[in-house]
Design an enzyme around this catalytic site. Structure first.
Site, PDB file in Angstrom:
ATOM      1  N   LEU A   1       1.034  -1.106  -0.061  1.00 56.92           N
ATOM      2  CA  LEU A   1      -0.673  -0.272   0.134  1.00 56.92           C
ATOM      3  C   LEU A   1       0.709   0.811   0.079  1.00 56.92           C
ATOM      4  O   LEU A   1       0.454   1.961   1.228  1.00 56.92           O
ATOM      5  CB  LEU A   1      -1.076  -0.068   1.552  1.00 56.92           C
ATOM      6  CG  LEU A   1      -1.560  -1.226   1.033  1.00 56.92           C
ATOM      7  CD1 LEU A   1      -2.502  -1.090   2.389  1.00 56.92           C
ATOM      8  CD2 LEU A   1      -2.244  -1.975   0.229  1.00 56.92           C
ATOM      9  N   HIS A   2       1.949   1.204  -0.956  1.00 57.67           N
ATOM     10  CA  HIS A   2       2.547   2.478  -1.276  1.00 57.67           C
ATOM     11  C   HIS A   2       2.753   2.977  -2.135  1.00 57.67           C
ATOM     12  O   HIS A   2       4.015   3.024  -2.690  1.00 57.67           O
ATOM     13  CB  HIS A   2       4.018   1.855  -0.273  1.00 57.67           C
ATOM     14  CG  HIS A   2       4.058   1.625   1.003  1.00 57.67           C
ATOM     15  ND1 HIS A   2       4.778   0.908   1.577  1.00 57.67           N
ATOM     16  CD2 HIS A   2       3.450   1.941   2.372  1.00 57.67           C
ATOM     17  CE1 HIS A   2       4.785   0.524   3.055  1.00 57.67           C
ATOM     18  NE2 HIS A   2       3.700   1.112   2.925  1.00 57.67           N
ATOM     19  N   PRO A   3       1.734   2.888  -3.130  1.00 57.94           N
ATOM     20  CA  PRO A   3       1.897   4.126  -3.949  1.00 57.94           C
ATOM     21  C   PRO A   3       2.764   5.115  -4.173  1.00 57.94           C
ATOM     22  O   PRO A   3       2.497   6.129  -3.335  1.00 57.94           O
ATOM     23  CB  PRO A   3       0.744   3.669  -5.193  1.00 57.94           C
ATOM     24  CG  PRO A   3      -0.207   3.698  -3.526  1.00 57.94           C
ATOM     25  CD  PRO A   3       0.229   2.891  -2.594  1.00 57.94           C
TER      26      PRO A   3
END
Length: 563
Positions: free
Chosen positions: A478-480
């Site tokens: 969850l680190h775009p």
């Protein structure tokens, strides 16, 4: 013509990690009027307990109440799976729904940023003072940590014996213990920091936005979907003069006399730019959008962290599985509501670490989050037995994806493709992640607790088997990031300059994780807050904070030893 009440100096689009920081810092000047537009709801109300109770973060991650609930296109190297991509849609943005892990990244990440043309002032020495400015750490400050900032940071207590078993097993395997992976030494295993204060989530809405909302020069509007940026007709370069906002069936126009600042994150900021005519002109014309500024890099260069779980059954009933029954959850919730303490007052990611996957790797490239329970990150796969797990994955993926419009309707989610595991280097690092984690879990410290391997099973051994397991089971961390990356304006891939200003425009800026030139080695909330603090000073014309002289650790034998 916009009414006088709808004219502001600055319009900030998105009340997330960066937007909340900017709202706070810009309104410190009482002569400046700021409007914050947030597409989602507020962070208070009957259901908001799932936002503020740290252990409940799986609930907003798994629903669309406070979450854009995005999914990617079928990923060609992940067995065609549509990868889940939650993004915060609420005051505080993703800082209100994330796992609250506070990790800054490695010093060499920022040294790497500073080597890009036009980004010389993004070195670690330039960034560290802004990390310190943002933070108050409960143990106090030092050359690396802050003690007077809005963001409250606590360190995991590691009361469950499995946390210490993980750290001790790492030492038995030859890795150092690090007491502060945000300080001098990231490399090693140790207790982790979290954005939790007095048992409650410390989102940027809590830390920055709420205090600023008491000021008369700040206005915050929720459930306000920005459909595009407005430009002054015929201006060259294109001058942003406001935004268009969906108001039911109507479109309202709001004017900005100084700047429009996009803080929508790595998915929404490039989407809004493209809807506004900023992007690849051929693609824009294909959607019936008139190009305003030709920037082919908008939405490209998408980077993320992919992770997998290494799960083991626990032979002792000491895991969080005991807390998963309805009566147990009710008891935990009641204790938290009454006292702010207990199992509800932590994110449970209290131990973790960073290691290098191979000799010749200068800085750690694998990250661990350890959890004393076997469960999916977003709670979609409930625990059914006593177990523990390590979340592990490569930090500097060489795969690249994109965010592109599906059509010209701002209410339609864009096309997202991460392109995970598309390079052999990424596959090599993920194989190492599995094998090195198994080695740690096989150490003596886990002898009193170790049951059967759950996932991957013991039969998964060869490169091909591990690759297949990753394709079937790995998930986004969850680190775009990096879809509006900073760089010199003669670089065709760069979208913004070193202060977030969009190339080829005036009065338009992007400030969020999308402007990272490369993803950092760790979680993204702390770096995004730092970036907003730093750019806020630039917007206000303030002298940058004095550069730090604090050193950082590099393994003396990194060229020849993996640990």
């Amino acid at each position: 013509m916009a009414a006088a009440a709808d004219v502001f100096d600055y319009i900030i689009v998105g009340a997330g990690s960066a937007g909340s920081v900017l709202a706070h810092r810009l309104t410190e000047d009482p002569d400046v009027r700021v409007l914050v537009l947030e597409a989602g709801p507020g962070d208070r109300g009957p259901m908001s307990v799932i936002l503020h109770m740290p252990s409940a973060f799986a609930y907003p991650l798994a629903s669309d109440r406070y979450n854009w609930y995005y999914h990617s296109e079928p990923d060609p190297h992940m067995d065609g799976r549509a990868m889940y991509c939650p993004r915060g849609r609420v005051l505080g943005g993703s800082s209100s729904i994330n796992g609250m892990v506070y990790i800054r990244g490695h010093a060499l990440d920022y040294e790497g940023w500073s080597r890009y043309k036009g980004l010389a002032d993004w070195s670690y020495a330039d960034c560290l003072p802004y990390f310190r400015k943002a933070e108050t750490r409960e143990q106090g400050g030092d050359d690396y940590r802050g003690d007077r900032g809005p963001l409250k940071v606590a360190t995991g207590r590691c009361d469950n014996p499995l946390y210490e078993a993980f750290i001790e097993a790492g030492q038995q395997a030859g890795y150092a213990r690090t007491e502060d992976m945000n300080g001098f030494r990231q490399e090693g295993l140790g207790p982790m920091d979290m954005t939790v204060h007095q048992g409650r989530r410390c989102s940027t809405a809590v830390a920055y936005l709420r205090p600023a909302m008491a000021r008369p020069n700040l206005q915050v509007r929720t459930r306000a979907l920005v459909t595009r940026v407005l430009f002054e007709p015929g201006s060259d370069p294109a001058r942003a003069i406001g935004v268009e906002v969906a108001n039911g069936a109507h479109l309202d126009r709001i004017r900005a006399t100084r700047e429009v600042i996009l803080c929508g994150g790595a998915i929404n900021s490039p989407q809004i730019l493209q809807l506004s005519g900023v992007g690849d002109p051929d693609a824009l014309r294909g959607h019936g959008i008139t190009p305003v500024v030709p920037l082919r890099g908008v939405g490209e260069n998408l980077q993320d962290h992919l992770e997998t779980y290494v799960q083991v059954a626990c032979t002792q009933p000491i895991t969080l599985y005991s807390a998963m029954s309805l009566p147990a959850k009710a008891k935990i919730g009641a204790q938290w509501l009454l006292t702010g303490t207990g199992l509800g007052a932590t994110n449970h990611f209290e131990a973790g670490g960073f290691i290098r996957s191979a000799a010749g790797v200068e800085q750690p490239d694998l990250q661990y989050h350890f959890l004393p329970m076997a469960i999916s990150y977003d709670g979609s796969s409930p625990a059914s037995f006593h177990g523990y797990q390590a979340h592990v994955g490569p930090m500097r993926s060489t795969s690249r994806g994109f965010v592109r419009l599906r059509n010209a309707d701002p209410k339609v989610p864009p096309r997202i493709l991460f392109n995970y595991m598309s390079t052999e280097q990424d596959r090599i690092e993920m194989r190492a992640a599995i094998r090195l984690t198994r080695e740690i879990f096989g150490q003596k410290a886990f002898d009193p607790f170790r049951g059967a391997s759950v996932s991957p099973t013991d039969e998964v051994r060869t490169d091909a088997q591990i690759d297949a397991h990753i394709r079937q089971h790995a998930e986004s961390a969850l680190h775009p990031s990096c879809t509006c990356r900073m760089g010199a304006d003669d670089d065709a891939a760069a979208v913004t300059d070193g202060q977030g200003r969009v190339h080829g425009t005036r009065g338009l800026r992007v400030v969020d994780a999308s402007i990272m030139p490369d993803v950092v080695s760790g979680n993204l909330n702390a770096p995004t807050i730092m970036m907003a603090e730093k750019i806020a000073d630039a917007i206000r014309g303030r002298t940058p904070l004095p550069r730090s002289t604090a050193p950082w650790f590099t393994h003396p034998h990194w060229r020849t030893r993996q640990r």
